[in-house]
Motif scaffolding. Sequence first.
Motif, mmCIF file in Angstrom:
data_model
loop_
_atom_site.group_PDB
_atom_site.id
_atom_site.type_symbol
_atom_site.label_atom_id
_atom_site.label_comp_id
_atom_site.label_asym_id
_atom_site.label_seq_id
_atom_site.Cartn_x
_atom_site.Cartn_y
_atom_site.Cartn_z
ATOM 1 N N THR A 58 0.844 -1.190 0.000
ATOM 2 C CA THR A 58 0.000 0.000 0.000
ATOM 3 C C THR A 58 0.880 1.241 0.000
ATOM 4 O OG1 THR A 58 -0.137 0.035 2.409
ATOM 5 C CG2 THR A 58 -1.861 -1.146 1.257
ATOM 6 N N TYR A 68 -2.988 0.843 -4.120
ATOM 7 C CA TYR A 68 -2.722 -0.526 -3.701
ATOM 8 C C TYR A 68 -2.037 -1.242 -4.858
ATOM 9 C CZ TYR A 68 -6.428 0.494 -0.306
ATOM 10 O OH TYR A 68 -7.193 1.053 0.677
ATOM 11 N N ARG A 97 -6.216 4.261 -4.549
ATOM 12 C CA ARG A 97 -6.659 4.077 -3.159
ATOM 13 C C ARG A 97 -8.030 4.702 -2.903
ATOM 14 N NH1 ARG A 97 -2.670 3.685 1.804
ATOM 15 N NH2 ARG A 97 -4.197 3.322 3.417
ATOM 16 N N LEU A 114 -10.224 -3.048 -2.446
ATOM 17 C CA LEU A 114 -9.167 -4.035 -2.269
ATOM 18 C C LEU A 114 -9.717 -5.446 -2.070
ATOM 19 C CD1 LEU A 114 -6.194 -4.630 -2.073
ATOM 20 C CD2 LEU A 114 -6.284 -3.984 0.346
#
Length: 162
Positions: A113, A118, A140, A145
């Motif tokens: 991260t 990510y 992000r 995720l």
Amino acid sequence: MSGIDECLMEAMVLPGARGAAVIEWTSGLALGTAGDAPNGDHEVTAAELAEIARLAAEHTAFGSAEENGAGAARAGVGPEHRADGERLVLAEPSARVPGGRDADVPVEDVLLTTRTGYHLLRFVENTLDSSVFVYLWLGRDDGNLALARLRLRDLVERLALI
């Protein structure tokens, strides 16, 4: 089964997807790319990510306690040795390289991260001695995720490397 291009196209429709690649981690070569690269160059990104994949795949720190020799360590034997009766015998290396159905792959994926994104690496496991992983870069702010990990797992299972 899907090919590399189909896999990358499916990865790019995930929410927040910025870029994706299929990378051979022993050489650091990108077998296919889609979207953008974090540093603007897919080949440099592939080489850098291959280093991370090698670290994750080849080091025993990421295996299970049993694979890392924790039982032997409790008995005063290092992870590189196993007790065989009254003598110590050099054991097989406990790190497992992704690939092959006979390999016990301790690392499924690697997640990095940053403040803006990510970076997800998912190892491809197939009947050949594979040293390939799929890379996905998510923003992000708009990336999901959990969804990306699940979908990437499914994509990798269907990926056909010919």
